[in-house]
Design a protein around this motif. Structure first.
Motif, PDB file in Angstrom:
ATOM      1  N   ALA A  28       0.854  -1.187   0.000  1.00 45.26           N
ATOM      2  CA  ALA A  28       0.000   0.000   0.000  1.00 45.26           C
ATOM      3  C   ALA A  28       0.889   1.235   0.000  1.00 45.26           C
ATOM      4  CB  ALA A  28      -0.920   0.018   1.219  1.00 45.26           C
ATOM      5  N   THR A  37      -4.015   0.482  -2.499  1.00 42.35           N
ATOM      6  CA  THR A  37      -3.412  -0.817  -2.236  1.00 42.35           C
ATOM      7  C   THR A  37      -2.997  -1.465  -3.547  1.00 42.35           C
ATOM      8  OG1 THR A  37      -5.405  -2.205  -2.372  1.00 42.35           O
ATOM      9  CG2 THR A  37      -4.917  -1.160  -0.231  1.00 42.35           C
ATOM     10  N   ALA A  74      -6.546  -6.502   1.553  1.00 39.44           N
ATOM     11  CA  ALA A  74      -6.331  -5.088   1.221  1.00 39.44           C
ATOM     12  C   ALA A  74      -6.472  -4.216   2.467  1.00 39.44           C
ATOM     13  CB  ALA A  74      -7.296  -4.644   0.124  1.00 39.44           C
ATOM     14  N   ALA A  77      -3.383  -4.404   4.397  1.00 37.05           N
ATOM     15  CA  ALA A  77      -2.324  -3.563   3.824  1.00 37.05           C
ATOM     16  C   ALA A  77      -2.501  -2.111   4.242  1.00 37.05           C
ATOM     17  CB  ALA A  77      -2.314  -3.696   2.291  1.00 37.05           C
ATOM     18  N   GLU A 146      -8.220  -4.484  -5.480  1.00 43.44           N
ATOM     19  CA  GLU A 146      -7.450  -3.357  -4.954  1.00 43.44           C
ATOM     20  C   GLU A 146      -8.405  -2.294  -4.443  1.00 43.44           C
ATOM     21  OE1 GLU A 146      -6.266  -0.696  -8.737  1.00 43.44           O
ATOM     22  OE2 GLU A 146      -5.327  -2.676  -8.740  1.00 43.44           O
TER      23      GLU A 146
END
Length: 152
Positions: A28, A37, A74, A77, A146
């Motif tokens: 990220a 991300t 995600a 992250a 993402e």
């Protein structure tokens, strides 16, 4: 404990460890008021949840579950970079679905990610989204997701 981490606990959801990058990139990156991300795949405990194309080897409901896993990865992250409680809202979700010929249910698959974000963030989880069918994804995974989030 902040608002979003408390909500995760309330839902009984634990964020996984941030997956190590499989290449020359960061999980990220923050730019101004946004965190972007990298594409996240359905790793659970360091292992791939499923491989194959949706509509052939992978059932759409199983792929939807994978999309949820990708979204959790995600969020991990984001949390690893700035802390989840810094999130103001989810802005955009981009999802890629490895699709068998003729499979057109990509939006339903990506609902796995979108529904998770709604559970966690409520109105702040309502986002714009792209659900794209592709021929292949890294490591043969069925889904990659993402996120773009606004942070305070």
């Amino acid at each position: 404990m902040g608002r979003w981490t408390a909500r995760l606990a309330e839902l009984g959801i634990e964020l996984p460890e941030v997956a190590a990058p499989a290449g020359a990139y960061a999980p990220a990156v923050r730019s101004g008021a946004h965190v972007y991300t990298a594409g996240q795949v359905p790793f659970v405990g360091g292992e791939l949840e499923l491989t194959g194309k949706v509509g052939a080897e992978v059932d759409p409901e199983d792929a939807k579950r994978c999309a949820r896993t990708c979204a959790l990865n995600a969020l991990a992250a984001v949390h690893g970079l700035i802390g989840l409680d810094s999130v103001v809202r989810v802005v955009k979700v981009v999802g890629f679905v490895a699709s068998a010929e003729g499979f057109t249910g990509q939006p339903g698959v990506l609902n796995g990610a979108s529904e998770l974000l709604g559970e966690v963030f409520g109105d702040a989880g309502v986002h714009a989204r792209s659900a794209v069918g592709v021929a292949e994804l890294p490591m043969g995974v069925p889904v990659e997701v993402e996120l773009i989030v606004e942070v305070g």
